[in-house]
Design a protein around this motif. Structure first.
Motif, short mmCIF file in Angstrom:
data_model
loop_
_atom_site.label_atom_id
_atom_site.label_comp_id
_atom_site.label_asym_id
_atom_site.label_seq_id
_atom_site.Cartn_x
_atom_site.Cartn_y
_atom_site.Cartn_z
N HIS A 225 2.79 1.91 -27.23
CA HIS A 225 3.61 2.07 -26.03
C HIS A 225 2.85 1.53 -24.83
N SER A 227 3.11 -1.63 -21.40
CA SER A 227 3.89 -2.68 -20.73
C SER A 227 3.09 -3.22 -19.56
N MET A 323 9.71 0.74 -19.52
CA MET A 323 9.53 -0.44 -20.38
C MET A 323 8.48 -0.19 -21.46
N ASN A 326 9.36 1.04 -25.23
CA ASN A 326 9.84 0.19 -26.32
C ASN A 326 9.35 -1.25 -26.15
N SER A 328 8.49 -3.57 -28.07
CA SER A 328 8.95 -4.66 -28.94
C SER A 328 10.16 -5.36 -28.31
N GLU A 329 10.86 -4.67 -27.41
CA GLU A 329 11.98 -5.32 -26.71
C GLU A 329 11.58 -5.85 -25.34
N THR A 330 10.73 -5.10 -24.64
CA THR A 330 10.47 -5.46 -23.23
C THR A 330 9.31 -6.41 -23.05
N GLN A 331 8.44 -6.56 -24.07
CA GLN A 331 7.24 -7.37 -23.88
C GLN A 331 7.29 -8.69 -24.63
N LEU A 332 8.48 -9.08 -25.05
CA LEU A 332 8.59 -10.40 -25.68
C LEU A 332 8.32 -11.48 -24.63
N ALA A 335 10.91 -12.21 -21.81
CA ALA A 335 11.85 -11.09 -21.66
C ALA A 335 12.03 -10.77 -20.18
N ASN A 338 13.79 -4.96 -17.55
CA ASN A 338 15.07 -4.26 -17.47
C ASN A 338 15.03 -3.21 -16.38
#
Ligand code: FAD
Ligand code: SF4
Length: 338
Positions: A225, A227, A323, A326, A328-332, A335, A338
């Motif tokens: 976890h 960001s 952020m 999660n 795997s969604e926010t740190q691509l 990206a 959000n």
């Protein structure tokens, strides 16, 4: 640009002996130092190249489960090193948020810690600047201070430290290994950089002739976890107005451990342990991150053009906390926050 001599140091003792002389500067990737020499801000008469020193060229696993990052390893090689990506993705993301691919290929880990402020007046030798010329005054105080500090500044200097990598290193509680004329020592990351006070010409606690040999990462990497959020005027190739590195250890929705460090707001990466202690045992809600942000931003002070940073920092801390839940969604790469 003034004339200077160039010597390649072959080993650490030679580098330290040459680097202890007045008017010498170490050069690593040169991505900051050479620019400053071109602008006449730095006027070293001798450059000591430390790129080829043995024992600083690689990344090694430590017995305690941590990693040792050699000072001469480039920012790019560090960010893409598999064990860094796997165990310290926060560091990897922070490095990749900085500069450009070309610069990261040249810039070294040691040099990143010692890059100088991007205050416009520091670069303009025709303006007063206490950091460049102690006692001359601070042009930013009554000037265009949009990018300057909101925390920890002094009447002598309101510049910020611009590194992205260092914000993650502060959150991860790295340590810096140093060797110099008086032997070896290790500094906690929190003690490496300085606040400006009355001596803004000193950015850090390194002594003349001392070489950063490596940076140690402790075993705890907050790999599940985390960001890194960097807010800036352009989405690439720009320094942070505000950045946040967050690492969380969770049990369900409850925070077991938290780290939050800010960049772009002070003369050093900014971390307030009380805010992290506050979060322990709390739920991962925007309200709790907002309360932590209030603790971090206590005493924040804006100047004519940068007061917006106080609100921006608060929102960034809250958004980055969410952020981090999660990554795997926010740190691509690419990206959108959000
Ligand atoms: C256009 C541009 C955009 C950039 N954008 C960003 C950004 O968005 N985010 C970010 O974080 N950075 C950014 N940077 C800064 C970049 O990351 C730094 O310039 C770089 O990390 C410095 O590393 P270097 O090896 O080139 O250092 P150098 O320029 O070689 O040296 C910098 C200083 O460190 C000293 N030094 C270097 N290594 C050592 C050592 N091992 N021991 C003791 N002293 C040492 C040198 O004497 C010098 O004073 C940008 C730079 C440029 C030019
Ligand atoms: S803020 Fe610091 S670096 Fe900028 S002009 Fe003032 S003294 Fe110089």
């Amino acid at each position: 640009m003034n004339n200077f001599s160039y010597t390649k140091a072959h080993d650490l003792p030679e580098a330290i002996r040459l680097g202890a002389k007045n008017d010498t500067q170490f050069v690593a990737g040169g991505t900051n130092l050479i620019d400053l020499m071109k602008y006449n801000v730095e006027r070293a008469s001798a450059l000591i190249d430390i790129n080829h020193l043995p024992d600083q060229q690689d990344i090694r696993e430590q017995e305690d489960g941590g990693l040792r990052l050699g000072a001469s390893v480039t920012n790019a090689a560090t960010a893409y090193y598999p064990l860094v990506e796997e165990r310290y993705p926060l560091l990897s993301r922070a490095i990749l948020a900085g500069a450009s691919g070309q610069i990261r290929n040249m810039a070294t880990n040691g040099g990143n810690l010692l890059q100088r402020t991007r205050c416009y007046y520091f670069y303009d030798v025709n303006t007063p600047c206490n950091k460049r010329q102690p006692g001359s005054g601070c042009s930013a105080l009554g000037g265009y201070n949009r990018i300057m500090a909101i925390l920890g500044a002094s009447e002598a200097c309101i510049a910020v430290f611009p590194s992205d990598m260092c914000v993650a290193l502060a959150a991860l509680e790295a340590t810096v290994n140093i060797t110099g004329p008086n032997g070896e020592r290790t500094l906690a990351f929190a003690d490496f950089h300085r606040l400006p006070g009355n001596t803004p010409e000193l950015d850090n606690n390194l002594q003349k002739g001392e070489v950063i040999t490596s940076i140690d990462l402790p075993p705890k990497g907050f790999a599940s976890h985390y960001s890194y959020l960097k807010l800036r005027d352009r989405n690439s190739y720009a320094f942070a107005l505000v950045s946040v590195a967050t690492g969380l250890e969770l049990e369900g929705n409850t925070i077991k451990d938290a780290r939050i460090a800010l960049g772009g707001v002070a003369h050093k990466p900014w971390r307030v342990k009380e805010s992290e202690t506050f979060l322990i045992g709390k739920e991962t809600t925007p309200e709790n991150f907002a309360a932590a942000a209030d603790i971090i931003l206590q005493g924040a002070k804006g100047y004519e053009f940068n007061s917006f940073k106080i609100d921006l920092a608060k929102k960034a801390i809250v958004r980055n906390g969410m952020m981090a839940l999660n990554p795997s969604e926010t740190q691509l790469p690419g990206a959108v926050p959000n």
